[in-house]
Write an enzyme that holds these catalytic residues in place. Sequence first.
Site, PDB file in Angstrom:
ATOM      1  N   LYS A 172     136.022 116.987 -19.443  1.00 15.72           N
ATOM      2  CA  LYS A 172     136.059 116.610 -20.544  1.00 15.72           C
ATOM      3  C   LYS A 172     137.583 116.254 -20.767  1.00 15.72           C
ATOM      4  O   LYS A 172     137.902 115.451 -21.954  1.00 15.72           O
ATOM      5  CB  LYS A 172     135.566 117.848 -21.607  1.00 15.72           C
ATOM      6  CG  LYS A 172     134.125 117.940 -21.778  1.00 15.72           C
ATOM      7  CD  LYS A 172     133.676 118.686 -22.739  1.00 15.72           C
ATOM      8  CE  LYS A 172     131.896 118.849 -22.780  1.00 15.72           C
ATOM      9  NZ  LYS A 172     131.461 119.770 -23.589  1.00 15.72           N
ATOM     10  N   LYS A 188     121.876 112.944 -14.157  1.00 12.59           N
ATOM     11  CA  LYS A 188     120.873 113.658 -14.787  1.00 12.59           C
ATOM     12  C   LYS A 188     120.296 112.921 -16.251  1.00 12.59           C
ATOM     13  O   LYS A 188     121.466 112.510 -16.682  1.00 12.59           O
ATOM     14  CB  LYS A 188     121.599 115.192 -15.075  1.00 12.59           C
ATOM     15  CG  LYS A 188     120.570 116.349 -15.287  1.00 12.59           C
ATOM     16  CD  LYS A 188     121.389 117.614 -15.233  1.00 12.59           C
ATOM     17  CE  LYS A 188     121.380 118.120 -16.641  1.00 12.59           C
ATOM     18  NZ  LYS A 188     121.930 119.538 -16.807  1.00 12.59           N
ATOM     19  N   LYS A 239     121.275 113.860 -23.134  1.00  8.85           N
ATOM     20  CA  LYS A 239     121.099 113.541 -24.625  1.00  8.85           C
ATOM     21  C   LYS A 239     122.298 112.639 -25.120  1.00  8.85           C
ATOM     22  O   LYS A 239     122.322 111.970 -26.145  1.00  8.85           O
ATOM     23  CB  LYS A 239     121.110 114.473 -25.554  1.00  8.85           C
ATOM     24  CG  LYS A 239     122.111 115.839 -25.560  1.00  8.85           C
ATOM     25  CD  LYS A 239     121.711 116.682 -26.286  1.00  8.85           C
ATOM     26  CE  LYS A 239     122.066 118.284 -26.090  1.00  8.85           C
ATOM     27  NZ  LYS A 239     123.330 118.405 -26.690  1.00  8.85           N
TER      28      LYS A 239
END
Length: 340
Positions: free
Chosen positions: A122, A204, A207
């Site tokens: 991140k 994966k 969202k």
Amino acid sequence: MAMENQANEQKKPVILSGMQPTNDLMLGNMIGALRNWVVFQQQYECYFCVVDLHALTVRQVPAELRRRSLDVAATYIAGGVDPKQAAIFIQSHVSEHAELTWVLNTFAGMGECSRMTQFKDKSSQHSDNVNVGLFTYPILMAADILLYQANLVPVGEDQKQHLELTRNVAERFNFHYSPTFTIPEPFIPQSGGRIMSLQEPTKKMSKSDPNAGATIFLIDSDDQIRNKIKRAVTDSGTTIQYDEARPGVSNLMEIYSITTGKTVADIERDFEGKGYADFKIAVADAVVEYVKPVRERYNEIRSDVPELTRILQEGAEKARSTARKTLRKVYKKVGLVERT
Ligand code: TRP
């Protein structure tokens, strides 16, 4: 006699989990998590929160964060979590989460937090905003878990490291003072839990994937679902056979298997001699059938804001009554003057 009864009364093991309100929930959240939560709620004391404080570690549009937090809570219920069985709540509504985080921060090392792969990822993704909150994100997660003395924490593989850190911090605290926190175990569903991006089937399904065609959202219309499946990346082969070297068709088979209950062997047999076109139509039909009741329930719940607010208030009250006990113990052990 009364005492004996009390001692014999088995307390249900505790489960806590949460999702960030950073985007609409998608098929992977249903298959990888919600589907299991619905089963857990019958046997465990369950706490399912919407972790809005975690979301603040990345800049959010305030109105969107507010709306999404309610969206996610409504999706939990639409997916089958029953507010009568499990406490469904918004993390920030139970201020003990932030308070315990502060104490736990003093039990976590700079070194161990720096080693977290999610922090490293991140901070490179958001290099313009590497804030201290991002660094201490896993400690807030530890507080979420430890406040409820959770025995089991269902998470994805990517959160295993955070859970390991939670265990270390809890053990350190317990050792320094006296047993205070239950040491939680991760619950990581084995196969059948991971569904992959429709566009890059080695990644994966997420969202927050910028490619809208990669992800099936639980609020997608039937047409949107059909289109996404139709455009899903397949491999160079033509047969419908599960093969790790062919992640595209294998992912569609996995999705089909979960949404219909058929085994991979059943599917291979049913589609012998058939090609991608037929198979994709079948997968699309199955996903549409699987998602439709969730979407319909979602629309119902999400449009009744007073009822949703009431459920979340009730969930927060239930959560708070457990969280308060743990925090009080912690404050006492570390030497804070008791609040009267
Ligand atoms: N960090 C988790 C994720 O991104 C979300 C989360 C926050 C969580 N607190 C939690 C998950 C406590 C399980 C338990 O997926």
